[in-house]
Design a protein around this motif. Structure first.
Motif, PDB file in Angstrom:
ATOM      1  N   UNK A 138       0.666  -0.928   0.129  1.00 24.50           N
ATOM      2  CA  UNK A 138      -0.273  -0.378  -0.148  1.00 24.50           C
ATOM      3  C   UNK A 138       0.626   1.680  -0.105  1.00 24.50           C
ATOM      4  N   UNK A 139       0.358   2.427  -0.812  1.00 24.63           N
ATOM      5  CA  UNK A 139       1.047   4.320  -0.643  1.00 24.63           C
ATOM      6  C   UNK A 139       0.803   3.598   0.504  1.00 24.63           C
ATOM      7  N   UNK A 140       2.020   4.588   1.036  1.00 28.58           N
ATOM      8  CA  UNK A 140       2.153   5.091   2.832  1.00 28.58           C
ATOM      9  C   UNK A 140       1.130   6.336   2.502  1.00 28.58           C
ATOM     10  N   UNK A 141       0.801   6.795   3.751  1.00 32.57           N
ATOM     11  CA  UNK A 141       0.307   8.063   3.857  1.00 32.57           C
ATOM     12  C   UNK A 141       0.814   9.065   3.736  1.00 32.57           C
ATOM     13  N   UNK A 142       2.306   9.376   4.219  1.00 32.80           N
ATOM     14  CA  UNK A 142       3.034  10.319   3.486  1.00 32.80           C
ATOM     15  C   UNK A 142       3.870  10.411   2.075  1.00 32.80           C
ATOM     16  N   UNK A 143       3.521   8.893   1.671  1.00 27.36           N
ATOM     17  CA  UNK A 143       4.279   9.136  -0.001  1.00 27.36           C
ATOM     18  C   UNK A 143       2.664   9.977  -0.686  1.00 27.36           C
ATOM     19  N   UNK A 144       1.601   9.851  -0.015  1.00 28.63           N
ATOM     20  CA  UNK A 144       0.698  10.219  -0.856  1.00 28.63           C
ATOM     21  C   UNK A 144       0.348  11.729  -0.658  1.00 28.63           C
ATOM     22  N   UNK A 145       0.843  12.152   0.825  1.00 27.69           N
ATOM     23  CA  UNK A 145       0.334  13.790   1.092  1.00 27.69           C
ATOM     24  C   UNK A 145       1.347  14.645   1.112  1.00 27.69           C
ATOM     25  N   UNK A 146       2.666  14.227   1.154  1.00 23.20           N
ATOM     26  CA  UNK A 146       4.291  15.351   1.357  1.00 23.20           C
ATOM     27  C   UNK A 146       4.412  15.956   0.208  1.00 23.20           C
ATOM     28  N   UNK A 147       4.963  17.608   0.971  1.00 20.70           N
ATOM     29  CA  UNK A 147       5.910  17.821  -0.442  1.00 20.70           C
ATOM     30  C   UNK A 147       6.242  18.822   0.213  1.00 20.70           C
ATOM     31  N   UNK A 148       7.792  18.649  -1.062  1.00 23.21           N
ATOM     32  CA  UNK A 148       9.109  19.082   0.096  1.00 23.21           C
ATOM     33  C   UNK A 148       9.531  20.057  -1.419  1.00 23.21           C
ATOM     34  N   UNK A 149      10.556  20.503  -0.886  1.00 28.18           N
ATOM     35  CA  UNK A 149      11.700  21.077  -1.918  1.00 28.18           C
ATOM     36  C   UNK A 149      12.954  21.183  -1.781  1.00 28.18           C
ATOM     37  N   UNK A 150      13.556  20.410  -2.337  1.00 26.90           N
ATOM     38  CA  UNK A 150      14.952  19.535  -2.672  1.00 26.90           C
ATOM     39  C   UNK A 150      16.069  20.529  -3.234  1.00 26.90           C
ATOM     40  N   UNK A 151      17.392  20.445  -2.881  1.00 27.76           N
ATOM     41  CA  UNK A 151      17.782  21.177  -4.008  1.00 27.76           C
ATOM     42  C   UNK A 151      18.827  20.370  -4.801  1.00 27.76           C
ATOM     43  N   UNK A 152      18.449  20.739  -6.171  1.00 30.65           N
ATOM     44  CA  UNK A 152      18.508  19.151  -7.140  1.00 30.65           C
ATOM     45  C   UNK A 152      20.174  19.593  -8.631  1.00 30.65           C
ATOM     46  N   UNK A 153      21.037  18.495  -8.370  1.00 30.63           N
ATOM     47  CA  UNK A 153      21.352  19.339  -9.365  1.00 30.63           C
ATOM     48  C   UNK A 153      21.334  18.930 -10.861  1.00 30.63           C
ATOM     49  N   UNK A 154      21.220  20.000 -11.976  1.00 33.05           N
ATOM     50  CA  UNK A 154      20.031  19.814 -13.132  1.00 33.05           C
ATOM     51  C   UNK A 154      20.648  20.051 -14.637  1.00 33.05           C
ATOM     52  N   UNK A 155      21.252  19.462 -15.645  1.00 35.85           N
ATOM     53  CA  UNK A 155      22.665  19.816 -15.901  1.00 35.85           C
ATOM     54  C   UNK A 155      24.048  20.422 -15.306  1.00 35.85           C
ATOM     55  N   UNK A 156      24.065  19.942 -13.907  1.00 37.65           N
ATOM     56  CA  UNK A 156      25.220  20.267 -13.181  1.00 37.65           C
ATOM     57  C   UNK A 156      25.084  21.873 -12.989  1.00 37.65           C
ATOM     58  N   UNK A 157      24.423  22.353 -12.588  1.00 35.37           N
ATOM     59  CA  UNK A 157      23.961  23.349 -11.879  1.00 35.37           C
ATOM     60  C   UNK A 157      22.724  23.258 -10.807  1.00 35.37           C
ATOM     61  N   UNK A 158      22.479  23.377  -9.605  1.00 32.97           N
ATOM     62  CA  UNK A 158      21.892  23.335  -8.361  1.00 32.97           C
ATOM     63  C   UNK A 158      20.672  24.811  -8.571  1.00 32.97           C
TER      64      UNK A 158
END
Length: 880
Positions: A599-619
């Motif tokens: 079963x999908x967890x309740x957290x997976x179904x409802x959580x929101x968050x902002x991450x720092x991610x590398x896209x083409x080598x740029x944060x």
């Protein structure tokens, strides 16, 4: 420590009842060899069955039983690392610079994510961690499994690993298998030990104190108590980033060396307390109670923020094109070429709130990589601002959390002596588990607040709370077969709540410089907004029946059927059929076929968050949103549904004298697997549509991801286990060999998952793993040497596809020697990776599109044995 006869009697008497409660229990019989101080141990377990206990070799499904003493024979104190050395199909990665995945590390059994393995404690379902692995290294992206690391080895009698799909017996999450941690139940004796260790590199100093004591609980019970307290320093396997080195060479002061750290996080005040209590209420019933309190602080590093290029803080939104500062508004080829050719400038904001293009000087980046000092100095006179004024050398955020884990289970079990259910065994129990992760991030900024930003933030909390109630019964019936047919049934009620608590205002607020291009929230891990806070709850109930039919002395079959109903997505019904045939006195064959679900967890179904991610080598900032969020739905998101699986195994068991050997093939097909989507760039049209729908702060979001049921996989493999004992070198020797071949293929996926995610699912873990352990015991000494083989795997750095290569196979060795100085005191010295085998080094010639080591790493962090190298330790133990 001697096991009392009445304790053995109680364990066997209640074994059937215990396993009827969706769990497993084991008993241990000791047979002393005449004239020797050593003890031979025959381990009895009920795994995947609710009938009477049987030896591991007679089990119709593959089971590993790892004794508590064996678990203590390792350098580390993390339960995941201890298990990895004994179960080759279990893979555990260290996750440097991986947000919350660095705080609670996920593990993979048979190549499936952490939340596809059900964790039990004394046979009862263990609650999940509140940490969702947003950056889980591909395979574990978005996984939310229990926090196994809180369980200290000193508290354990043994660990039982069921390597077989078992959702039809145990419910959600048991697609890959089940791991049951059995707590010690002795009513006397105990031990206390001190361990000190360090990596060969001279860092990561680890000090551990642990103890266990068994006490009588009246004349008819026991209270077994354990504790562990640990501190571990951080490690670094880094080199200085070339951009940071260039800044230092240009005369910029205050640049950290290394500016960015790849290594294990710092762990402080890691305390775990476990208790296990049992009491005979009568000859036919027993009361039991167990639980834990655990807490630790973990701190690690994030990516270095370059003081000229980090978007939303220093630059990245403005370029000087033909002498005119221009914003980037599109990503077509012509605009990209124009952008790349433009002169970089520092991001400058007007303190009056007006557009900086009109009111503030342009600060160009000089040929030495530093801002024009004269232009920078003129900002204050024009009432303007740039972060280069207060953080000229850039900065590296430090991210961490306080993790608190508690659980409590209470119940009663026994045998019914009267009425139509006479002779039946029952088990009634209730449990509650709670895991809280309170995050913190320091040495960073909320750029939209400008010069008024604080540097330390409390981004908020996640809390996972679970409650379970079980009622189970089991009874044998005489149908004229080889022995009684065991019929078991029961009910389970489960409630799961995921709570998000908002962070402090400065960690999420959109400050006055937002419209001027500055980033919102604490940079690196923005706080949870009040709009995202709240409690999200789901309830489900289950009913099962389990029958075991011994048609003959040689032929046994088991049948299980389980129905579960969830108040979110509906109901599911799953089955399992097992069988074992004893072909000769030495050889038997076994197999199973089953369906399952997660079963999908309740957290997976409802959580929101902002991450720092590398896209083409740029944060860039990447937002993880609920799948039902309007942004997610525009990109293809929809309400999560359960994963569904079909699996089968078949194998053989051979026992002859001192040789014991099993081989099992498994095949697990999972449809609609739940994971994070690929990080999808938002187009101008999509942003405009979102603004029209009233979605706030859209311009600050570069990418979006969400949880989705987007792909199917087939995982197959072979487990081979062999043990042999003999007299050797004037002592007693045991040889244990374990081998796993595991292969995962993605059968269906879409662009939402993406090619690189598929590549990681199929290649990140080694397909071949093996261990060979030689344990030697003499009068006053005991020791072991372990050989570990890791097949080739995909080396990935910074979760960036251009870095990926296939790393070569590797071999490591572990060794330990213990001297029994007295009857009560033992001294131990040992090492993991004793020859300091290096993981695969970063190879930028083999990788594509990377001119140099832009991020300061030395090794591919997907190394299956970590990146820290050899670790040595000493330990002193007092037993009483």
């Amino acid at each position: 420590m001697k096991l009392q006869l009445n304790a053995i009697s109680r364990a066997i008497t209640y074994a059937i009842a215990s396993t009827a409660s969706v769990g497993m229990i084991s008993t241990t019989a000791y047979a002393e060899e005449e004239g020797a101080k050593k003890e031979k141990i025959e381990k009895i377990a009920v795994v995947g069955s609710r009938a009477a206990p049987r030896s591991v070799g007679d089990s119709p499904v593959p089971v590993d039983i790892i004794g508590g003493d064996e678990l203590s024979k390792a350098g580390g104190d993390d339960m995941l690392e201890l298990l990895k050395g004994s179960v080759p199909s279990l893979n555990v990665h260290q996750n440097p610079i991986s947000d919350a995945a660095s705080l609670v590390r996920p593990a993979n059994l048979r190549g499936l994510p952490a939340d596809s393995t059900l964790i039990l404690l004394n046979g009862k379902r263990r609650h999940r961690s509140s940490v969702i692995a947003f950056l889980g290294g591909g395979i574990n992206d978005g996984a939310q499994g229990p926090d196994i690391s809180v369980i200290p080895s000193i508290a354990l009698k043994q660990v039982e690993v069921l390597r077989d799909g078992a959702a039809a017996q145990y419910g959600s999450d048991a697609i890959a298998g089940v791991i049951n941690f059995v707590l010690k139940d002795a009513s006397e004796g105990g031990s206390f030990s001190v361990k000190q260790g360090q990596y060969f590199e001279g860092d990561g100093d680890t000090t551990t104190f642990e103890g266990n004591i068994g006490l009588p609980f009246t004349d008819d019970g026991f209270a077994n108590l354990s504790f562990q307290y640990k501190n571990a320093d951080a490690t670094s396997r880094s080199v200085q980033r070339p951009d940071a080195a260039a800044f230092t060479a240009a005369g910029l002061e205050g640049v950290r060396n290394p500016a960015q750290v790849w290594g294990a996080p710092e762990i402080k005040d890691d305390i775990s307390l476990f208790g296990n209590v049992g009491l005979d209420l009568s000859n036919d019933s027993q009361f039991y109670m167990f639980g834990n309190y655990s807490e630790r602080d973990v701190k690690g590093g994030f990516y270095y923020r370059n003081p000229t290029t980090r978007p939303g803080v220093y630059g990245g939104t403005i370029r000087l094109v033909n002498g005119v500062p221009t914003r980037r508004h599109a990503t077509d080829a012509d605009q990209q070429a124009l952008w790349d050719a433009a002169t970089p400038t520092v991001l400058v904001g007007s303190n009056d709130g007006y557009d900086q293009q009109l009111d503030c000087p342009v600060v160009e980046i000089q040929s030495n990589g530093l801002p024009d000092p004269d232009a920078l100095a003129s900002l204050a006179a024009n009432n303007c601002f740039a972060f280069n004024e207060i953080l000229p050398a850039g900065f590296t955020p430090f991210f961490g959390g306080n993790i608190t884990d508690t659980s409590f289970t209470i119940g009663t079990k026994g045998e019914i002596r009267d009425g139509f259910m006479k002779g039946a065994y029952y088990d009634l129990s209730g449990s509650v588990g709670r895991n809280e992760s309170r995050y913190f991030i320091t040495n960073t900024v909320n750029a939209s607040l400008g010069a008024e930003t604080p540097m330390d933030f409390s981004p908020g909390k996640y809390i996972q709370l679970e409650k379970n109630f079980n009622a189970d019964i089991s009874k044998g019936y005489d149908f004229g077969l080889a022995y009684d047919v065991n019929v078991a049934g029961g009910l389970e009620w489960h409630e799961e709540t995921f709570e998000v608590i908002a962070g402090d205002e400065a960690s999420f607020i959109a400050g006055p410089l937002t419209e001027q291009g500055f980033g919102i929230g604490s940079n690196g891990f923005p706080g949870f907004k009040p709009s995202a806070a709240g409690e999200f709850t789901r309830r489900n109930y289950a009913a099962y029946i389990d029958v075991e039919t011994p048609f003959t002395e040689e032929f046994l079959m088991g049948w299980a059927l389980r129905f579960e109903d969830y108040d979110s997505f509906g109901s599911t019904t799953n089955f399992k059929i097992t069988g074992q045939f004893q072909a000769t006195d030495d050889l038997s064959f076994r197999g199973s076929i089953s369906t399952g679900f997660r079963a999908p967890t309740v957290g997976q179904a409802n959580v929101s968050n902002v991450q720092t991610n590398l896209s083409s080598g740029v944060l860039v900032d990447s937002a993880l949103l609920p799948p039902t969020n309007p942004v997610s739905q525009i990109l293809g998101g929809s309400e999560l549904q359960p994963e569904e699986s079909e699996s089968y195994t078949f194998g053989a068991v051979y026992q002859s004298g001192d040789l014991f050997m099993t081989i099992d093939y498994y095949n697990i097909q999972v449809e609609d697997r739940i994971s994070q989507s690929n990080k999808i760039d938002l187009s101008l049209e999509q942003k405009a549509a979102l603004k029209a729908d009233g979605v706030p702060n859209v311009d600050s979001i570069a990418q979006v991801s969400f949880f989705t049921n987007d792909f199917d996989t087939t995982t197959q493999g072979v487990d081979l286990v062999a043990n042999y004992s003999m007299d050797l070198l004037g002592g007693y020797s045991t040889f244990a060999f374990a081998y796993n071949w595991n292969e995962t293929e993605v059968d269906r996926f879409s662009a939402i998952t993406g090619d690189f995610k598929v590549q990681r699912l199929e290649k990140d873990l080694p397909q071949h793993r093996a261990t060979l352990t030689w344990t030697q015991q003499w009068e006053d000494f005991t020791g072991f040497v372990r050989y570990n083989y890791f097949g080739e795997y995909q080396g990935v750095h910074v979760d960036y596809d251009a870095t990926a290569i296939m790393a070569d196979p590797s071999v490591t060795f572990d060794a330990e020697l213990t001297y029994f100085a007295t009857e009560n005191i033992s001294l131990t010295v040992g090492a993991n990776n004793i020859f300091d085998q290096e993981p695969e080094k970063l190879d930028f010639e083999r990788a594509t599109g990377i001119p140099n080591n832009n991020w300061g790493g030395k090794y591919y962090e997907t190394s299956p044995y970590g990146i820290n190298g050899g670790f040595y330790y000493v330990k002193a133990t007092y037993t009483f």
